[in-house]
Design an enzyme around this catalytic site. Structure first.
Site, PDB file in Angstrom:
ATOM      1  N   ASP A 153       0.836  -1.130  -0.055  1.00 48.52           N
ATOM      2  CA  ASP A 153       0.168   0.038  -0.022  1.00 48.52           C
ATOM      3  C   ASP A 153       0.691   1.333   0.041  1.00 48.52           C
ATOM      4  OD1 ASP A 153      -1.488  -2.347   0.846  1.00 48.52           O
ATOM      5  OD2 ASP A 153      -2.933  -0.991   1.790  1.00 48.52           O
ATOM      6  N   HIS A 171      -1.077   4.659  -0.410  1.00 51.35           N
ATOM      7  CA  HIS A 171      -2.263   5.423   0.340  1.00 51.35           C
ATOM      8  C   HIS A 171      -1.839   7.161   0.162  1.00 51.35           C
ATOM      9  CE1 HIS A 171      -5.168   2.774   1.338  1.00 51.35           C
ATOM     10  NE2 HIS A 171      -4.257   1.972   2.058  1.00 51.35           N
ATOM     11  N   ASP A 220      -3.979  -0.074  -3.817  1.00 51.68           N
ATOM     12  CA  ASP A 220      -4.130   1.018  -2.908  1.00 51.68           C
ATOM     13  C   ASP A 220      -3.045   2.204  -2.963  1.00 51.68           C
ATOM     14  OD1 ASP A 220      -6.191  -0.162  -1.758  1.00 51.68           O
ATOM     15  OD2 ASP A 220      -5.465  -0.217   0.274  1.00 51.68           O
ATOM     16  N   ASN A 270      -8.235  -2.386  -2.785  1.00 47.43           N
ATOM     17  CA  ASN A 270      -9.685  -2.021  -2.542  1.00 47.43           C
ATOM     18  C   ASN A 270     -10.037  -0.666  -2.685  1.00 47.43           C
ATOM     19  OD1 ASN A 270      -7.964  -2.079  -0.249  1.00 47.43           O
ATOM     20  ND2 ASN A 270     -10.123  -1.619   1.062  1.00 47.43           N
ATOM     21  N   HIS A 271      -8.987   0.302  -2.547  1.00 46.36           N
ATOM     22  CA  HIS A 271      -9.316   1.609  -2.443  1.00 46.36           C
ATOM     23  C   HIS A 271      -9.515   2.302  -3.926  1.00 46.36           C
ATOM     24  CE1 HIS A 271      -9.351   3.197   1.793  1.00 46.36           C
ATOM     25  NE2 HIS A 271      -9.106   2.047   1.784  1.00 46.36           N
ATOM     26  N   HIS A 297      -4.123  -8.168  -3.927  1.00 43.18           N
ATOM     27  CA  HIS A 297      -4.012  -7.071  -2.656  1.00 43.18           C
ATOM     28  C   HIS A 297      -4.606  -7.545  -1.579  1.00 43.18           C
ATOM     29  CE1 HIS A 297      -4.485  -3.074  -1.007  1.00 43.18           C
ATOM     30  NE2 HIS A 297      -5.595  -3.513  -0.604  1.00 43.18           N
ATOM     31  N   HIS A 316      -2.593  -4.697   1.977  1.00 40.09           N
ATOM     32  CA  HIS A 316      -3.870  -4.548   2.353  1.00 40.09           C
ATOM     33  C   HIS A 316      -4.048  -4.319   3.956  1.00 40.09           C
ATOM     34  CE1 HIS A 316      -8.164  -4.343   2.311  1.00 40.09           C
ATOM     35  NE2 HIS A 316      -8.412  -5.721   2.886  1.00 40.09           N
TER      36      HIS A 316
END
Length: 512
Positions: free
Chosen positions: A86, A88, A114, A146-147, A195, A277
């Site tokens: 990730d 982010h 992500d 998932n984002h 992910h 994740h």
């Protein structure tokens, strides 16, 4: 007091070492050469908080989407390679990642998704990574997290960020390109990279290859599971024989067990599953080894150091070469400061100013008696009514002062909690909720309120576990505006649970 005078400039920064962001947006001519973005020019500009002309940003996003669209749902990649978790929106840490992992011009990379949300530099991450993808389509690979979807980017920060820095058209283009991202990668014919993890509806690699990825991820089913599922909290020491159980942390998808992973690896002739994740204190985690191979059955990699500016975790990348796996850790890098929810300082200061102004008004009115506030020439009969009006006004100002006080407390709490309040506000009623608030609040709001109730502004989050506990509510799938969890889809989730139980029973019979 000495006679010395202090001169404060309204144009210079207080901290002069921090330069102003560039005011000019990069043009098409400055960014593109021979149809491809100049990565070094882009990097130098974005690091200074510079922006691009909108048509330039759209060109990068759309060109990247065209390349991703041609890739398979499960891509196949070879070693040597550097696998990253990730990001982010932590763009300045992404720059550090490339220092640690190697230049993308001569290093093969696989990112596990992500790229956006939670951090305040998500669009910079997208523009830079997509530019790298355009320049190195065969050596830099991007999976979906998932984002990377409309539902989460609307709930968290990415949509708002795109609106402020560019426009909703840029956001929509990002959503289109996210739909093109592959869901999984087969690394060196040995590792499944994804992910989130496993699904009860996926028993072979061909099950992944057949999935239709060009859509918004649903709230249930195999695509959802690849993006959302997690290893069970007691992975490798499960007290149940079930392969899959409901994921109570995420509010969707499943927890998968050690036996489920080992069975999948054995059936597909794989060594391990590599996924992201979940934040890790050390930046990575090696899970229980497979009895068949002696290799960790599952590996989690997380590449966002000091996640949300509060986790105080290390980040890591995984380098795989010549059948040797190395983990390289790194710490966070300094980054420019943004107020929560990209708020400007004037909007941010209103509760503080409002509290002081109303407090002053209340004090002024309390100095005077009711008789002093009534003029001498007022009729005798109207005196009582006039006094009541004045009292009501004082009460109203007092209530307003209370509101501003609550808003000020909320602003300070949000500032202290930082990324743990992803929408830039506290859950309804954390500071002032009474019986009515509790009765009307959603389950999510109640859980969030309980998580941070009593949080002191003087308290400093000191441990990874404390930060993760406070952030737990934000790990859930947010409530959907279309109430997708009510009605039909929930039946499908239930049937999926039954399906998982059926597979689990089959697995038990096979092992017995």
């Amino acid at each position: 007091m000495s006679g010395r005078r202090f001169h404060l400039s309204t144009t210079d920064r207080v901290i002069k070492a921090v330069p102003f962001p560039p005011t000019q947006r990069l043009t098409f001519k400055e960014v593109f050469e021979n149809g491809k973005p100049k990565v070094d020019v882009l990097k130098n500009h974005l690091v200074k908080e510079g922006r691009l002309e909108e048509e330039v940003a759209l060109k990068i996003i759309n060109d990247g989407a065209a390349i991703l669209r041609q890739e398979k749902t499960m891509i196949e990649v070879d070693a040597p390679i550097t696998v990253c978790g990730d990001i982010h929106g932590q763009f300045f840490d992404l720059m550090k990642l490339f220092e640690v992992g190697g230049s993308p011009s001569n290093t093969r990379y696989l990112f596990l998704g992500d790229y956006v949300d939670r951090g305040y530099f998500s669009i910079e991450c997208v523009l830079y990574l997509w530019s790298l993808k355009i320049n190195h389509p065969k050596t830099l690979f991007l999976l979906r997290g998932n984002h990377e979807c409309r539902h989460l980017t609307d709930y968290f920060t990415f949509k708002q960020e795109c609106r402020i820095k560019y426009s909703e058209q840029v956001y929509d283009a990002c959503m289109e390109t996210f739909d093109c991202l592959p869901l999984a990668a087969l690394l060196n014919q040995q590792f499944l990279c994804v992910h989130g993890g496993m699904s009860p509806e996926i028993t072979s690699l061909d099950d992944i290859r057949k999935l239709d990825r060009f859509t918004e991820p649903p709230a249930f089913g195999p695509v959802c599971d690849l993006l959302w599922s997690d290893p069970s909290e007691d992975y490798g020491n499960e007290k149940t024989l079930e392969h899959y159980t409901h994921n109570t942390v995420r509010g969707c998808s499943y927890f998968y067990s050690y036996p489920a992973v080992c069975e999948f690896l054995q059936n597909n002739n794989l060594l391990s599953i590599i996924r992201a994740h979940e934040a890790q204190d050390a930046g990575y985690r090696m899970y229980r080894k497979s009895q068949a191979t002696g290799f960790p059955s599952l590996i989690t990699i997380f590449s966002a150091p000091n996640y949300l500016d509060v986790y105080n975790n290390k980040a890591a990348v995984l380098k795989y070469e010549n059948n040797v796996m190395n983990i390289r850790q790194f710490n966070c890098s300094p980054h420019p400061y943004w107020l929560p929810n990209f708020m400007d300082v004037f909007t941010w200061s209103l509760p503080f100013v409002g509290e002081k102004v109303t407090e002053m008004l209340v004090n002024v009115l309390n100095i005077c008696s009711d008789d002093e506030l009534i003029s001498d020439d007022e009729a005798e009969g109207s005196t009582t009514v006039r006094k009541e009006i004045i009292r009501n006004k004082i009460r109203a100002i007092g209530k307003m002062a209370r509101v501003f006080s609550i808003l000020r407390q909320e602003s300070e709490s949000v500032l202290t909690l930082k990324g743990l309040t992803p929408t830039g506000t506290l859950p309804l009623g954390v500071l002032s909720g009474g019986k009515q608030t509790i009765e009307t609040a959603t389950v999510e709001a109640v859980e969030a309120r309980e998580a941070i109730r009593g949080f002191s502004l003087q308290h400093k989050i000191r441990s990874f576990e404390e930060a993760r506990g406070l952030d737990r509510i934000n790990e859930r799938m947010p409530p959907r505006k279309d109430s997708i969890h009510a009605g039909g889809p929930m039946k499908s989730v239930t049937s999926a649970h039954s399906h998982a139980a059926h597979r689990s029973d089959q697995g038990k019979k096979a092992h017995s």
